[in-house]
Design an enzyme around this catalytic site. Structure first.
Site, PDB file in Angstrom:
ATOM      1  N   LYS A  93      18.215 -35.423  -8.742  1.00  0.00           N
ATOM      2  CA  LYS A  93      17.396 -36.448  -9.416  1.00  0.00           C
ATOM      3  C   LYS A  93      16.935 -35.936 -10.773  1.00  0.00           C
ATOM      4  O   LYS A  93      16.635 -34.740 -10.938  1.00  0.00           O
ATOM      5  CB  LYS A  93      16.208 -36.754  -8.509  1.00  0.00           C
ATOM      6  CG  LYS A  93      15.315 -37.905  -8.952  1.00  0.00           C
ATOM      7  CD  LYS A  93      14.247 -38.156  -7.865  1.00  0.00           C
ATOM      8  CE  LYS A  93      13.327 -39.304  -8.235  1.00  0.00           C
ATOM      9  NZ  LYS A  93      12.267 -39.512  -7.230  1.00  0.00           N
TER      10      LYS A  93
ATOM     11  N   SER B 225      11.594 -43.959  -5.458  1.00  0.00           N
ATOM     12  CA  SER B 225      12.106 -43.842  -6.793  1.00  0.00           C
ATOM     13  C   SER B 225      13.407 -43.050  -6.901  1.00  0.00           C
ATOM     14  O   SER B 225      13.985 -42.942  -7.985  1.00  0.00           O
ATOM     15  CB  SER B 225      11.052 -43.208  -7.693  1.00  0.00           C
ATOM     16  OG  SER B 225      10.749 -41.916  -7.227  1.00  0.00           O
TER      17      SER B 225
ATOM     18  N   SER C  93       9.393 -41.789  -1.804  1.00  0.00           N
ATOM     19  CA  SER C  93      10.483 -41.948  -2.766  1.00  0.00           C
ATOM     20  C   SER C  93      11.840 -41.410  -2.356  1.00  0.00           C
ATOM     21  O   SER C  93      12.827 -41.670  -3.040  1.00  0.00           O
ATOM     22  CB  SER C  93      10.099 -41.285  -4.090  1.00  0.00           C
ATOM     23  OG  SER C  93       9.063 -42.024  -4.677  1.00  0.00           O
TER      24      SER C  93
END
Lengths: 524, 495
Positions: free
Chosen positions: A76, A172, A196
Site C-alpha cells: 500500500k 482504505s 482498512s
C-alpha cells in the site's frame, strides 16, 4: 499459475516449474491489462525485474532465502519504500521519493520477495471506499467477474452500463485488496486502523488479517492513528497470510510500541476437531443496516461450528455502540497531530506562496490535503484544545478502555474466538457510494471492524460466500491478543468448510474514453 | 527571554506574590490601604540544559557543536513521514543523575507528550516533552551569594525545584530580512534537553544568577550537561529582568476560567499547545534495587540506585572538602569552584610549595584571579603556571624576598617572557637583605635622620614607628623584611 496460492507457487519456483522472472513478467503484464482497476499507483517494473533476476540466481544456486523468495508482492502506498514514490494518494506527497524502507517492506525484500509496486488507497488512508485519493478510485475486480455480471448487470449489455455499474473495493486498502483479488500479486500489505484491511478484503473476496497491535512494526508506515494502526496482510488464503505474518512479526527496535517477546513463526495445523472450541457471537454486531443476506450467512456460519461440535454462545460487548464516536474523537485528534509535520518545508508539496512562513504553511496544507484530511485535522484540533481536552479526548480514552474491557471479559469467560460479520453489506456501486460523504460512509462502514482496533486485538476477514448480486461477502474472526496462531487456525478450518469460489475475472481491453467492443479474454 | 547560548538557556518566569508585612512585634499582618499588602516580585526560572550525549534524545544522529548546517539530521529529526522516536538511554540517565543531585523524587513512571505549535525550526509541528508526569519532581537547590558585594558575608539560600523534564530541542532558524527568507538548520532539532523548573523563590536577579551558577556547576560536575553559558548572558538576563518590571505587569495573565493567576512565558502569549500523549512512546519505567525484576537484563533498564551510588561529589561537597582539607574560608571555596580550573591550579600550587594553603589562597584569589579577570583570561590561558607561582611562593616562604618584592616578580611573570622567578629576582635585585649588619646600619641611619619621629616614638606614639619602617624599606628598595626591620628599630630605640 497466477491463481495459485503463495505456498503453491513457492513450491513451483523451488522445483523450477516456473522462474521468478517469468512469474514477475506475468504479473506485470496482468497489471497492465487490469490497469482500469486503478489498483496500482506506481508500478516498479525495472526494480521488480531486477529483484526477480536476483531471486532466479539464488534458486539457480539452490539457495532461496525462504518461502517468499521470488514471490511478487504489492505494498500500500502509505508504506515507505526506498527509491520509489510514496504518495499516500495525496498531493502533499506526490513525487516524494522515500529514502528508506519501512521495516515490513525491508523484511519482505530481505526474504527475496519481488516488489511489483505501490497500491492505491484513500488519501492518507482516510476512508472506507478507496475512492478519495488523488489518483482516482479503485475498482473492485469482482465488478468484472462473470459472477457479478450474471447477477447484476442490467439487461442492456452496453459498456456504458458496465462502466457505471462497477463496485467499490472498500477501503482504505482497496488497491492492495484489488491487486490480490485480481491475481496480480500473491500477497499485499495494507494498513488497518478502523478496518482498512478487513473491509476491502471482505468486498474483494480475499483474506485480510489485522494482527495484534504491537506484533508487527509500524516503522515506515505513514501513520493515521499511531495507537491503532497496524500493517495488514492481504492474501488469497489463510495459510498464505500465516506465511507472510511469519516474515513480518517480531520486535523492531525502531518501533518502541512493538513487544519485546520473541516471535516464533508457525505453520498452521489442519484442524479437524473443533469440539474444544468456544465461539462467541456478540449480539451488538447485529448492527442496524446489516443486510439480511449477511445476517443469514453469519447465522449459517455459527451453525457450521455448532454442527461440527464447537460451543457457540451469544455474548455481549455492551460498549460497542459508543465505538464510533469514541473512534471519531481519538482518530481525528491523532490525525491532527500526525499531519502537523506536513508543512512543505522539508519534503513534499510546497506552495508557491512565500510571503511568510505561516502563509506558506497555510497554503501548502490547503493545497496538499483533500477535504477529508482537512476536516479531520480541524475536528482533531478542536478536541485537543485545552478547554475540550478533558471532555473529549480523555473521555474517549476512558470509553476506549471500556470497549477493550468488554473483550477482556468475554475472552476471560472462556470464549476463544468471536465470529462477526465484517461489513454491513456487499460492495456498493461507486455511483451510489459517493452519494454520501466520506465521514458518513466511514462511520457506517467501520462499525463492525473498529472495536478490534480500539482493543488492539487480532482479527481476520475470511471470504465466505457470494451475495445475491454475485459479490463477495466475508465474515470476521476476532481473536485474543497475540493469539494469531489460534485465530488463523480456526480461520483456516472455516475457509476449508465454506469453499469460497474463485473469481472468474473477465479482462476486457479498454481504451481511454472510447469504449470499443473487443474480444473478451477470460484469462487463465 | 531564552538565551541562545550554547548548552544552556534560561527563561525567566516572573510571578507575583503578595508580600506579608511584619509588624513590630514580629507577627504577620496585612498592610496597605485596601488591607492588602503591596506586590513583591519573585523570580522563577526555567532552565533548558542540553544533555551531554553522543546522540539525540529520540534518534541516532550525532550531537555535535558547530557542525555544517543540516549535517546531523536523521530521517526522524527531519520528521520524514513514518519515522518513530526511540528513547536514548543515556539521556534518561543524565536526567536521573541531575534529579538525584537536586534532591528530587525520581518518578519511576513518567510519560511523554506532544506539545503542538507551528514554527520553522520544529519539523514535526510538535515537540515531544513531558507535560503530565515528568521524570523528576520536588527537589531543592542550595546556593550561596554575597550580600553587599563583600566576599566576607556569604549567605546560603535554597530554591525549590518543581520538576525536571526531558524534551526535544528545536532546530535553529535565522531570519534573513534582506532576502525575505528564513534559513533553517536542523542540527539541533531533537537534541535532548533537561528542563529544570525552579519555583519562584528568588527575590531578585542576583539570587537568580547565583542559583543558575550553582546549577551550572552541578551539571558540569555530573557531566549530564556541559552547561556552558557565558557570563555576559547571565548579566544580560539580569538586566532584562530588572528592566522588565512593567512589561511583565502587562503580560501577567489571569485566567478567568481557571480562576487563578497563571505564570506566563513571555514569547508565546496565549497559545494552546493542544497537549496530547505521545502514542509512539510507552511510559518510561525506571527501577531501583527493590523493584528491579530478577531476570531483567541490566542493559535493558535504568536503575536509579545504581546511578545514585555512582554520583560524583557535588560542588557543595567539594567545597566543604576544600575548606576542611586546606583550612580556607567557605567563601574562598566558592570562588575556587566558580572558576574553571582554579581549584586544580590552587591544589597544584599547594602541592609544590611549603607555604600554607591559607596563605596560598590569598595569592590565588587576589593576585592571580584578578589579573586573569582584568585581561579576560581563563585559568587555562594563564601565562603564569602553577609551577611558576609555586616557585615564587617558595622564595617568599623562605624569606628570600619580601611580599612586596614577590608582587613585583609576579607582575614580571605575567609578561610571559619565560623567565623563572629566581631569574627575575636576580635581575631586578629584589633579594631581601640577609646581612643583619647591613640592615642595622640602614636602620641606624634612618633613626639618625628622623629626630622628631624618634622623639614621638619614645614619647609613646608607637604608630610613628611605621613611618620609620617605611623609610627603611625605601632605603633598601623594598629588600628588607619589615618584621625584622621593626625588631631592629625597636631594639635600637629602646637602647
Amino acid at each position: 499459475m497466477l491463481r495459485a496460492s503463495l505456498r503453491e507457487v513457492s513450491a513451483a519456483l523451488k522445483e523450477g516449474r516456473v522462474t521468478p522472472t517469468e512469474l514477475c513478467q506475468k504479473c506485470l503484464s496482468l497489471i497492465k491489462s487490469t490497469k482500469f482497476l486503478n489498483a496500482y499507483i506506481t508500478v516498479a517494473e525495472e526494480t521488480a525485474l531486477k529483484q526477480a533476476e536476483e531471486s532466479e540466481k539464488r534458486y539457480g544456486r539452490g539457495q532461496p532465502l525462504g518461502v517468499l523468495d521470488g514471490i511478487p508482492v504489492a505494498v500500500k502506498d502509505n508504506f515507505n519504500a526506498a527509491g520509489i514514490e510514496t504518495t499516500c494518494a495525496s498531493k502533499m506527497l506526490k513525487g516524494y521519493i522515500s529514502p528508506y524502507n519501512a521495516t515490513v517492506v525491508q523484511k519482505l525484500l530481505d526474504q527475496g520477495a519481488v516488489l511489483l509496486g505501490k497500491t492505491n488507497l484513500d488519501e492518507f488512508a482516510m476512508g472506507s471506499g478507496s475512492t478519495d485519493g488523488i489518483f482516482g478510485p479503485v475498482r473492485n475486480p469482482w465488478s468484472y467477474s462473470r459472477q457479478y455480471k450474471e447477477k447484476s448487470v442490467p439487461k442492456s449489455h452496453s459498456q456504458e452500463d458496465e462502466e457505471s455499474n462497477w463496485v467499490i473495493t472498500g477501503g482504505s486498502s482497496g488497491g492492495s485488496a484489488a491487486a490480490v483479488s485480481s491475481f496480480t500479486c500473491f500477497a499485499a500489505l495494507g494498513s488497518d486502523t478502523g478496518g482498512s484491511t478487513r473491509n476491502p478484503a471482505a468486498h474483494c473476496g480475499v483474506v485480510g488479517l489485522k494482527p495484534t497491535y504491537g506484533l508487527i512494526s509500524r516503522h515506515g508506515l505513514i501513520p493515521l492513528v499511531n495507537s491503532m494502526d497496524v500493517p495488514g496482510i492481504l492474501t488469497r488464503c489463510v495459510d498464505d497470510a500465516a506465511v507472510v505474518l511469519g516474515t513480518l512479526a517480531g520486535h523492531d527496535p525502531k518501533d518502541s510500541t512493538t513487544i519485546q517477546d520473541n516471535f516464533k513463526p508457525f505453520d498452521l495445523p489442519n484442524l479437524t476437531d473443533v469440539s474444544k472450541l468456544s465461539i462467541g457471537i456478540p449480539k451488538e454486531y447485529h448492527a442496524p443496516g446489516l443486510s439480511s443476506e449477511i445476517l443469514s450467512l453469519w447465522s449459517k456460519a455459527a451453525d457450521l461450528f455448532k454442527n461440527a461440535g464447537a460451543k457457540v454462545i451469544e455474548v455481549s460487548l455492551p460498549h460497542t455502540r459508543y465505538s464510533i464516536v469514541c473512534y471519531h474523537v481519538l482518530c481525528t485528534a491523532e490525525v491532527a497531530s500526525n499531519m502537523a509535520r506536513f508543512d512543505g518545508l522539508e519534503y513534499g508539496h510546497r506552495s508557491d506562496m512565500n510571503k511568510s512562513t505561516e502563509s506558506m504553511y497555510a497554503a501548502t496544507r490547503r493545497e496538499g490535503f483533500n477535504d477529508v484530511v482537512r476536516g479531520r485535522i480541524l475536528s482533531g484540533n478542536y478536541f485537543l484544545l485545552k478547554q475540550n481536552y478533558e471532555n473529549y479526548f480523555i473521555k474517549a480514552q476512558k470509553v476506549r478502555r471500556l470497549i477493550a474491557n468488554d473483550f477482556v471479559k468475554v475472552f476471560g469467560s472462556g470464549v476463544d474466538i468471536l465470529l462477526t460479520p465484517t461489513t454491513l453489506s456487499d460492495a456498493v456501486p461507486y455511483m451510489e457510494f459517493i452519494k454520501e460523504d466520506n465521514r458518513t460512509r466511514s462511520a457506517q462502514d467501520d462499525i463492525l471492524t473498529q472495536a478490534a482496533n480500539m482493543a488492539g486485538l487480532p482479527a481476520i476477514n475470511v471470504p465466505t460466500g457470494l451475495s445475491e448480486r454475485g459479490l463477495p461477502v466475508g465474515l470476521q474472526f476476532i481473536g485474543q491478543s497475540f493469539q494469531e496462531k489460534q485465530l488463523l487456525t480456526v480461520a483456516k478450518w472455516f475457509e476449508k468448510q465454506v469453499k469460497f469460489p474463485m473469481i472468474q475475472l473477465e479482462v476486457k481491453r479498454h481504451d481511454h474514453g472510447a469504449f470499443q467492443h473487443q474480444k473478451s479474454a477470460s484469462f487463465s | 527571554m531564552a538565551a541562545a547560548a550554547r548548552g544552556y538557556s534560561g527563561v525567566w518566569r516572573r510571578a507575583w506574590q503578595r508580600a506579608v508585612a511584619c509588624n513590630a512585634r514580629g507577627g504577620a499582618v496585612l498592610a496597605g490601604k485596601s488591607g492588602l499588602a503591596p506586590w513583591v516580585p519573585v523570580v522563577g526560572l526555567e532552565i533548558h540544559a542540553q544533555i551531554s550525549s553522543n546522540s539525540k534524545l529520540f534518534s541516532g544522529s550525532q550531537v555535535q557543536f558547530a557542525a555544517p548546517p543540516n549535517s546531523l539530521v536523521s530521517f526522524f529529526d527531519a520528521s520524514l513521514p513514518g519515522t518513530l522516536p526511540v528513547l536514548n538511554r543515556r539521556c534518561v540517565e543524565a536526567a536521573v543523575m541531575t534529579g538525584l543531585a537536586l534532591n528530587c523524587s525520581i518518578n519511576k513512571k513518567s510519560l511523554f507528550d506532544r506539545k503542538h505549535y507551528f514554527y520553522a525550526d520544529l519539523p514535526a509541528g510538535y515537540q515531544i516533552t513531558q507535560q503530565r508526569v515528568p521524570i523528576a519532581v520536588n527537589g531543592s537547590l542550595s546556593y550561596s551569594l554575597c550580600i553587599d558585594n563583600k566576599m566576607s558575608q556569604m549567605v546560603t539560600k535554597t530554591v525549590r525545584i518543581k520538576q525536571i523534564q526531558l524534551e526535544q530541542d528545536s532546530g535553529k532558524s535565522l531570519h534573513d530580512d534582506t532576502r525575505s527568507q528564513t534559513l533553517v538548520d536542523l542540527n539541533r532539532a531533537g537534541v535532548g534537553l533537561m528542563e529544570v523548573v525552579m519555583e519562584p523563590d528568588m527575590c531578585c536577579g542576583e539570587e537568580a544568577a547565583a542559583a543558575v551558577r550553582e546549577l551550572q556547576l552541578i551539571l558540569q560536575t555530573l557531566g549530564s550537561s556541559q552547561a556552558v553559558m557565558a557570563d555576559y548572558e547571565i548579566e544580560r538576563q539580569i538586566e532584562e529582568l530588572e528592566n522588565g518590571g512593567t512589561i511583565l505587569n502587562e503580560t501577567r495573565a489571569f485566567d478567568s476560567k481557571l480562576g487563578c493567576t497563571v505564570p506566563m512565558r513571555d514569547k508565546e502569549g496565549k497559545q494552546d499547545y493542544r497537549f496530547m500523549p505521545e502514542p509512539n512512546l510507552p511510559p518510561l519505567i525506571l527501577y531501583d534495587a527493590k523493584s528491579l525484576p530478577a531476570n531483567m537484563n541490566h542493559q535493558q533498564v535504568v536503575n536509579i540506585d545504581w546511578i545514585h551510588e555512582r554520583l560524583p561529589d557535588l560542588p557543595s561537597v567539594k567545597r566543604a572538602k576544600l575548606v576542611e582539607q586546606y583550612g580556607i574560608l567557605p567563601e574562598h571555596s566558592f570562588t575556587l569552584l566558580n572558576e574553571d580550573g582554579l581549584t586544580e591550579f590552587f591544589e597544584n600550587v599547594v602541592k609544590q610549595t611549603q607555604m600554607k594553603p591559607k596563605k596560598v589562597i590569598g595569592w590565588i584569589l587576589n593576585d592571580l584571579l584578578s589579573y586573569l579577570k582584568q585581561h579576560s583570561l581563563t585559568v587555562e590561558e594563564s601565562p603564569v603556571s602553577s609551577v611558576l607561582l609555586a616557585d615564587l611562593l617558595n622564595l617568599l616562604e623562605k624569606k628570600e624576598i619580601s611580599s612586596t618584592a614577590a608582587k613585583q616578580v609576579l607582575a614580571e611573570l605575567w609578561k610571559g617572557e619565560g623567565k623563572t622567578p629566581l631569574e627575575i629576582v636576580k635581575e631586578k635585585k629584589l633579594e631581601l637583605i640577609q646581612d643583619q649588619k647591613e640592615l642595622e646600619q640602614i636602620c641606624q641611619a634612618v633613626i639618625d635622620g628622623q629626630e622628631n619621629e624618634v622623639m614621638a616614638i619614645k614619647a609613646g606614639n608607637r604608630k610613628v614607628l611605621n613611618k620609620l619602617i617605611g623609610l627603611v624599606q625605601r632605603e633598601t628598595q623594598g629588600r628588607s623584611n619589615p618584621v625584622l626591620v621593626k625588631q631592629l628599630l625597636e631594639k635600637k630605640l629602646s637602647e
